[in-house]
Design an enzyme around this catalytic site. Structure first.
Site, short mmCIF file in Angstrom:
data_model
loop_
_atom_site.label_atom_id
_atom_site.label_comp_id
_atom_site.label_asym_id
_atom_site.label_seq_id
_atom_site.Cartn_x
_atom_site.Cartn_y
_atom_site.Cartn_z
N TYR A 159 -12.73 -2.69 -2.97
CA TYR A 159 -13.29 -2.49 -1.63
C TYR A 159 -14.69 -2.27 -1.46
CZ TYR A 159 -8.45 -1.72 -0.07
OH TYR A 159 -7.19 -2.09 0.22
N ARG A 190 3.00 -7.11 8.82
CA ARG A 190 2.44 -5.94 9.84
C ARG A 190 2.86 -6.06 11.18
NH1 ARG A 190 -3.33 -7.84 7.39
NH2 ARG A 190 -3.18 -6.46 5.41
N GLU A 234 -9.33 -11.11 -7.52
CA GLU A 234 -8.21 -10.12 -7.70
C GLU A 234 -7.14 -10.15 -8.49
OE1 GLU A 234 -8.68 -9.02 -2.90
OE2 GLU A 234 -6.92 -10.07 -3.58
N LYS A 241 0.83 -1.19 0.02
CA LYS A 241 -0.07 0.03 0.25
C LYS A 241 0.85 1.19 -0.04
CE LYS A 241 -3.63 -2.00 2.47
NZ LYS A 241 -4.62 -1.99 3.79
N ASN A 261 -1.74 -0.04 7.34
CA ASN A 261 -1.05 -1.47 7.72
C ASN A 261 -0.33 -2.25 6.62
OD1 ASN A 261 -2.94 -2.47 5.48
ND2 ASN A 261 -4.10 -3.45 7.31
N HIS A 279 -1.50 -5.65 1.46
CA HIS A 279 -2.91 -5.98 1.32
C HIS A 279 -2.52 -7.62 0.84
CE1 HIS A 279 -7.11 -7.49 -0.24
NE2 HIS A 279 -6.22 -7.80 -1.40
N ARG A 296 -1.14 -15.10 3.75
CA ARG A 296 -1.89 -14.31 4.83
C ARG A 296 -1.01 -14.59 6.12
NH1 ARG A 296 -5.88 -10.86 4.22
NH2 ARG A 296 -6.90 -11.59 6.07
N PHE A 323 -15.57 4.54 7.12
CA PHE A 323 -14.24 4.65 6.83
C PHE A 323 -13.96 4.65 5.31
CE2 PHE A 323 -14.46 0.10 7.84
CZ PHE A 323 -14.02 -0.48 6.82
#
Length: 158
Positions: free
Chosen positions: A52, A105, A129, A12, A115, A118, A88, A60
């Site tokens: 998203y 993270r 994705e 990100k 964070n 993704h 993950r 948010f």
């Protein structure tokens, strides 16, 4: 499950701005995951709204879109045995303060939103994705990493 899977990882804008792209990519490669696609891009609002969409009614959402368009991001597709779960686990929980040291993270994030990374949540989402962020011409899965005989036993290799 021990099948070869593709998964999407996005470093990100905060990860890009902090200069930790190389460290993150190094962790995945060192683990033995195969990089089959990667691109540096300014994520378009329309693409992020699709990505998203499950958050669109949450308070948010607009801040998330603003954050994700604040700087470039690095999108990649990784491949490996049980790839989604492996990535993950390496990434850690979404909320940085809940992530254990040793995870990406846990080592680099203290925020829920900012964070650093993704990672696809499931095989089904990963498949969506991959198609959302890459076209087939941008993926290079027709090679074998030279170290795969040391990463996987002979009966585990495709």
């Amino acid at each position: 499950m021990n099948t070869t899977e593709r998964t999407v990882v996005i470093i990100k804008p905060d990860g890009v701005q902090r200069g930790i792209i190389g460290e993150i990519l190094h962790r995945f490669e060192r683990r033995g995951l195969k990089l089959i696609g990667m691109k540096f891009l300014k994520l378009p609002v329309e693409l992020l709204e699709e990505h998203y969409a499950h958050h669109k009614d949450k308070p948010f959402f607009s801040k998330l879109i603003a954050f994700m368009t604040s700087a470039p991001a690095l999108a990649m597709v990784l491949e490996g045995k049980d790839g989604v779960n492996v990535v993950r686990a390496m990434t850690g929980p979404t909320k940085g303060t809940d992530a254990f040291p040793g995870t990406i993270r846990g080592d680099f994030a203290l925020s829920h939103q900012q964070n650093v990374i993704h990672a696809s949540e499931s095989i089904e989402i990963a498949n969506q994705e991959v198609k959302r962020f890459f076209d087939d011409r941008e993926l290079f899965d027709d090679y074998q990493r030279a170290d795969w005989p040391m990463v996987y036993a002979e009966d585990e290799r495709n």
